[in-house]
Design a protein around this motif. Structure first.
Motif, PDB file in Angstrom:
ATOM      1  N   TYR A 258       0.816  -1.222   0.000  1.00 38.08           N
ATOM      2  CA  TYR A 258       0.000   0.000   0.000  1.00 38.08           C
ATOM      3  C   TYR A 258       0.842   1.260   0.000  1.00 38.08           C
ATOM      4  CZ  TYR A 258       0.056  -0.300   5.281  1.00 38.08           C
ATOM      5  OH  TYR A 258       0.398  -0.400   6.614  1.00 38.08           O
ATOM      6  N   GLU A 259       2.003   1.230   0.653  1.00 37.10           N
ATOM      7  CA  GLU A 259       2.857   2.416   0.614  1.00 37.10           C
ATOM      8  C   GLU A 259       3.452   2.639  -0.778  1.00 37.10           C
ATOM      9  OE1 GLU A 259       4.315   2.653   5.305  1.00 37.10           O
ATOM     10  OE2 GLU A 259       5.685   1.855   3.793  1.00 37.10           O
ATOM     11  N   SER A 260       3.896   1.565  -1.404  1.00 32.99           N
ATOM     12  CA  SER A 260       4.508   1.679  -2.733  1.00 32.99           C
ATOM     13  C   SER A 260       3.502   2.162  -3.765  1.00 32.99           C
ATOM     14  CB  SER A 260       5.091   0.328  -3.156  1.00 32.99           C
ATOM     15  OG  SER A 260       6.140  -0.071  -2.301  1.00 32.99           O
ATOM     16  N   MET A 261       2.285   1.650  -3.714  1.00 36.25           N
ATOM     17  CA  MET A 261       1.258   2.088  -4.652  1.00 36.25           C
ATOM     18  C   MET A 261       0.956   3.576  -4.470  1.00 36.25           C
ATOM     19  SD  MET A 261      -0.892   1.563  -7.118  1.00 36.25           S
ATOM     20  CE  MET A 261      -1.253  -0.198  -7.352  1.00 36.25           C
ATOM     21  N   LEU A 262       0.873   4.026  -3.217  1.00 35.01           N
ATOM     22  CA  LEU A 262       0.555   5.433  -2.954  1.00 35.01           C
ATOM     23  C   LEU A 262       1.609   6.358  -3.550  1.00 35.01           C
ATOM     24  CD1 LEU A 262      -0.993   7.742  -1.523  1.00 35.01           C
ATOM     25  CD2 LEU A 262       0.440   7.289   0.486  1.00 35.01           C
ATOM     26  N   THR A 263       2.879   6.096  -3.254  1.00 37.80           N
ATOM     27  CA  THR A 263       3.921   7.026  -3.697  1.00 37.80           C
ATOM     28  C   THR A 263       4.085   7.012  -5.205  1.00 37.80           C
ATOM     29  OG1 THR A 263       5.589   5.340  -3.170  1.00 37.80           O
ATOM     30  CG2 THR A 263       5.185   7.040  -1.520  1.00 37.80           C
ATOM     31  N   LEU A 264       4.004   5.840  -5.831  1.00 36.05           N
ATOM     32  CA  LEU A 264       4.145   5.793  -7.291  1.00 36.05           C
ATOM     33  C   LEU A 264       2.972   6.489  -7.968  1.00 36.05           C
ATOM     34  CD1 LEU A 264       5.927   4.727  -9.632  1.00 36.05           C
ATOM     35  CD2 LEU A 264       4.296   2.838  -9.811  1.00 36.05           C
ATOM     36  N   LEU A 265       1.765   6.238  -7.484  1.00 36.90           N
ATOM     37  CA  LEU A 265       0.585   6.856  -8.091  1.00 36.90           C
ATOM     38  C   LEU A 265       0.629   8.373  -7.947  1.00 36.90           C
ATOM     39  CD1 LEU A 265      -2.112   6.473  -9.538  1.00 36.90           C
ATOM     40  CD2 LEU A 265      -3.194   6.138  -7.300  1.00 36.90           C
ATOM     41  N   ALA A 266       1.103   8.856  -6.799  1.00 37.04           N
ATOM     42  CA  ALA A 266       1.209  10.306  -6.601  1.00 37.04           C
ATOM     43  C   ALA A 266       2.159  10.922  -7.621  1.00 37.04           C
ATOM     44  CB  ALA A 266       1.685  10.608  -5.185  1.00 37.04           C
ATOM     45  N   SER A 267       3.311  10.306  -7.825  1.00 39.74           N
ATOM     46  CA  SER A 267       4.282  10.846  -8.778  1.00 39.74           C
ATOM     47  C   SER A 267       3.788  10.740 -10.213  1.00 39.74           C
ATOM     48  CB  SER A 267       5.626  10.119  -8.628  1.00 39.74           C
ATOM     49  OG  SER A 267       6.259  10.479  -7.426  1.00 39.74           O
ATOM     50  N   TYR A 268       3.199   9.611 -10.548  1.00 42.34           N
ATOM     51  CA  TYR A 268       2.693   9.431 -11.920  1.00 42.34           C
ATOM     52  C   TYR A 268       1.575  10.413 -12.231  1.00 42.34           C
ATOM     53  CZ  TYR A 268       4.328   5.833 -15.163  1.00 42.34           C
ATOM     54  OH  TYR A 268       5.015   5.145 -16.136  1.00 42.34           O
ATOM     55  N   SER A 269       0.656  10.578 -11.292  1.00 43.10           N
ATOM     56  CA  SER A 269      -0.485  11.457 -11.557  1.00 43.10           C
ATOM     57  C   SER A 269      -0.061  12.915 -11.658  1.00 43.10           C
ATOM     58  CB  SER A 269      -1.560  11.283 -10.474  1.00 43.10           C
ATOM     59  OG  SER A 269      -1.062  11.645  -9.196  1.00 43.10           O
ATOM     60  N   ALA A 270       1.090  13.269 -11.051  1.00 39.23           N
ATOM     61  CA  ALA A 270       1.620  14.628 -11.157  1.00 39.23           C
ATOM     62  C   ALA A 270       2.455  14.815 -12.420  1.00 39.23           C
ATOM     63  CB  ALA A 270       2.470  14.954  -9.932  1.00 39.23           C
ATOM     64  N   LYS A 271       2.562  13.741 -13.234  1.00 36.39           N
ATOM     65  CA  LYS A 271       3.381  13.756 -14.460  1.00 36.39           C
ATOM     66  C   LYS A 271       4.830  14.114 -14.150  1.00 36.39           C
ATOM     67  CE  LYS A 271      -0.436  14.588 -17.691  1.00 36.39           C
ATOM     68  NZ  LYS A 271      -1.502  14.335 -16.728  1.00 36.39           N
ATOM     69  N   THR A 272       5.334  13.497 -13.093  1.00 32.76           N
ATOM     70  CA  THR A 272       6.739  13.641 -12.743  1.00 32.76           C
ATOM     71  C   THR A 272       7.577  13.006 -13.842  1.00 32.76           C
ATOM     72  OG1 THR A 272       6.165  13.545 -10.396  1.00 32.76           O
ATOM     73  CG2 THR A 272       8.464  13.116 -10.985  1.00 32.76           C
ATOM     74  N   ASN A 273       8.545  13.736 -14.366  1.00 36.90           N
ATOM     75  CA  ASN A 273       9.248  13.280 -15.566  1.00 36.90           C
ATOM     76  C   ASN A 273      10.142  12.073 -15.324  1.00 36.90           C
ATOM     77  OD1 ASN A 273       9.522  16.731 -16.046  1.00 36.90           O
ATOM     78  ND2 ASN A 273       8.183  15.451 -17.283  1.00 36.90           N
ATOM     79  N   LEU A 274      10.882  12.074 -14.229  1.00 38.04           N
ATOM     80  CA  LEU A 274      11.745  10.945 -13.873  1.00 38.04           C
ATOM     81  C   LEU A 274      11.354  10.459 -12.488  1.00 38.04           C
ATOM     82  CD1 LEU A 274      15.261  12.262 -15.037  1.00 38.04           C
ATOM     83  CD2 LEU A 274      13.679  10.793 -16.302  1.00 38.04           C
ATOM     84  N   ILE A 275      10.919   9.205 -12.405  1.00 38.74           N
ATOM     85  CA  ILE A 275      10.493   8.634 -11.137  1.00 38.74           C
ATOM     86  C   ILE A 275      11.542   7.627 -10.694  1.00 38.74           C
ATOM     87  CG2 ILE A 275       8.689   7.398  -9.899  1.00 38.74           C
ATOM     88  CD1 ILE A 275       6.678   8.428 -11.893  1.00 38.74           C
ATOM     89  N   PHE A 276      12.410   8.055  -9.774  1.00 39.22           N
ATOM     90  CA  PHE A 276      13.464   7.181  -9.264  1.00 39.22           C
ATOM     91  C   PHE A 276      12.904   6.270  -8.174  1.00 39.22           C
ATOM     92  CE2 PHE A 276      16.101  10.043 -11.542  1.00 39.22           C
ATOM     93  CZ  PHE A 276      17.334   9.439 -11.709  1.00 39.22           C
TER      94      PHE A 276
END
Length: 475
Positions: free
Chosen positions: A323-341
């Motif tokens: 649940y933590e991993s899904m939250l942080t990845l979804l937040a970055s993706y939905s913000a259209k973060t260009n590089l998600i490390f």
């Protein structure tokens, strides 16, 4: 292009707070050459502390490119950094490898190579390398050896480590061997690295030397703040974001003073602290919010941005990790973060990488990408004619429309369980994870590299004093 007028009220308040920090408190730079460069550009310097007016910050930040293209050895992996384009990037910095049961071993070079192979095999990744894990068995400075391994085992866009000016110049020498000469690197961004601030309000010597060498050859740097609310930053998230924003903008301004037009990425690793333990909380909702605000600020400044991925403080591959991993990845993706490390494999608050979590995170990436793709609405997908044809109380299982779309419309999981399962579901899920990991490693095919080029790389490493048996063991 900086668009301050288009900031909403919250972003504007954060921006103004950051400007006040840089004007009143300033930022310390632990490098005499950098201080002199700033002094020559009329930045007020007192000791090692630089004070920026808001006009100076905006003027210098506006010189950075809004987007740029990364070039891989294999052009199929080239991509644009900036705008709404999103790429996932490897984990970074872990000293340990974590087993499913939570036991750990010190990361080895064999682990580093295995993760290079896994990232190379995944179709989600166009980027490889960096400090995926920090090997403990190859002695002294390792960044040149890790770059060598990255170029041998993958032909994707390259991430490197950081170090002293001498060490980073060695990286540029090696890149020059592979890409047709060191002086030609400025023509095409070939690698990138992460330059971290030392929160609060400092840049250390190695980070600045890394920045200067990368800027010299116009290779992109991610300038990132890892502020921790309550320990290295204010307890309130707004204050943490404002502090991180001030640090990153100062770094970007200095990068432009070093070499105007050099590509930079606005980065954030900021989150909160757990005040019961004092530890960083990378899987917290505050971290996810910090990534979203960082992306919004970066886009307001006309800058590419970097955020975090499948981050978790869990100690094992568990429901917490999910649940933590899904939250942080979804937040970055939905913000259209260009590089998600840190987008797969990371566990235990950055301390470890986990093979099994790597595979689980690939599933999360696939699910998030499908969610972000949304719903395509047109005559074909609305399927009114098909609904009419099937009619009341009919079925769509055998329809031509279903046959046409069933492979591409829904997300098809690789490891997740659906339908009836015989036996222990948890054991079956772990078996699916292990099977996929083993298949990825077994099907790995090393990309071609000219024997002449590889020979020159080996000769160069030998000239730098690296042991021949150690170099041989990497291939």
């Amino acid at each position: 292009m900086i668009e301050l007028d288009e900031m909403d009220d919250d972003l504007r308040k954060i921006h103004e707070a950051s400007m006040a920090v840089l004007e009143q408190t300033g930022m310390r730079f632990h490098h005499p050459k950098v201080l002199e460069i700033m002094r020559q550009n009329r930045i007020r310097i007192e000791g090692q502390t630089a004070f920026f007016t808001r006009e100076q910050v905006i003027d210098w930040v506006s010189k950075a490119p809004t987007h740029f293209k990364m070039h891989a050895r294999n052009p199929n992996y080239d991509f644009v950094v900036g705008g709404d384009h999103v790429e996932v990037c490897p984990g970074s910095g872990s000293s340990f490898v974590c087993e499913v049961d939570g036991t750990k071993h010190a990361a080895l070079m064999s682990d580093y190579i295995n993760f290079l192979k896994l990232y190379h095999q995944s179709s989600y990744y166009k980027v490889n390398g960096g400090i995926v894990v920090q090997p403990t068995d190859i002695g002294r400075s390792t960044i040149a050896l890790m770059l060598y391994a990255t170029m041998v085992f993958s032909d994707k866009v390259i991430i490197t480590g950081t170090g002293t000016a001498k060490e980073v110049e060695q990286l540029m020498d090696m890149l020059g061997i592979v890409f047709g000469g060191k002086t030609s690197l400025a023509d095409k961004p070939r690698c990138l690295t992460i330059v971290n601030t030392n929160t609060p309000l400092q840049f250390d010597t190695n980070m600045l030397e890394t920045m200067m060498v990368f800027n010299k050859y116009k290779q992109p740097v991610v300038i990132a703040a890892a502020s921790m609310a309550g320990t290295t930053a204010p307890m309130t998230l707004a204050g943490t974001i404002a502090l991180a924003n001030a640090e990153v903008l100062a770094g970007i301004a200095v990068a432009q003073m070093i070499n105007k037009g050099t590509p930079v990425i606005y980065g954030s690793q900021s989150t909160t602290s757990d005040m019961r333990t004092g530890s960083i909380a990378i899987g917290a909702p505050e971290g996810a919010l910090a990534y979203q605000y960082a992306a919004r600020l970066a886009k307001s400044y006309g800058l590419p941005c970097r955020g975090g991925g499948t981050l978790t403080d869990a100690k094992t591959l568990s429901v917490q990790a999910g649940y933590e991993s899904m939250l942080t990845l979804l937040a970055s993706y939905s913000a259209k973060t260009n590089l998600i490390f840190q987008s797969s494999g990371i566990i235990d608050s950055y301390n470890s990488m986990c093979y099994e979590k790597f595979i689980a995170d690939l599933e999360i990436i696939g699910m998030v990408k499908r969610y972000i793709d949304g719903v395509k609405v047109d005559a074909e997908t609305l399927a009114v004619d098909e609904i009419t044809k099937v009619g009341i109380a009919g079925q769509f299982l055998t329809s031509d429309h279903t046959m046409k779309h069933f492979r591409k419309e829904p997300f098809l999981p690789d490891i997740s369980l659906r339908g009836a399962v015989a036996g222990d579901p948890s054991a079956k899920l772990m078996d699916n994870i292990k099977t996929k990991k083993d298949k990825l490693l077994a099907s790995y095919c090393q990309p071609e590299m000219s024997p002449e080029v590889q020979g020159k790389l080996v000769e160069y490493l030998l000239e730098c004093g690296y042991d021949s048996k150690l170099i041989e063991s990497l291939t």
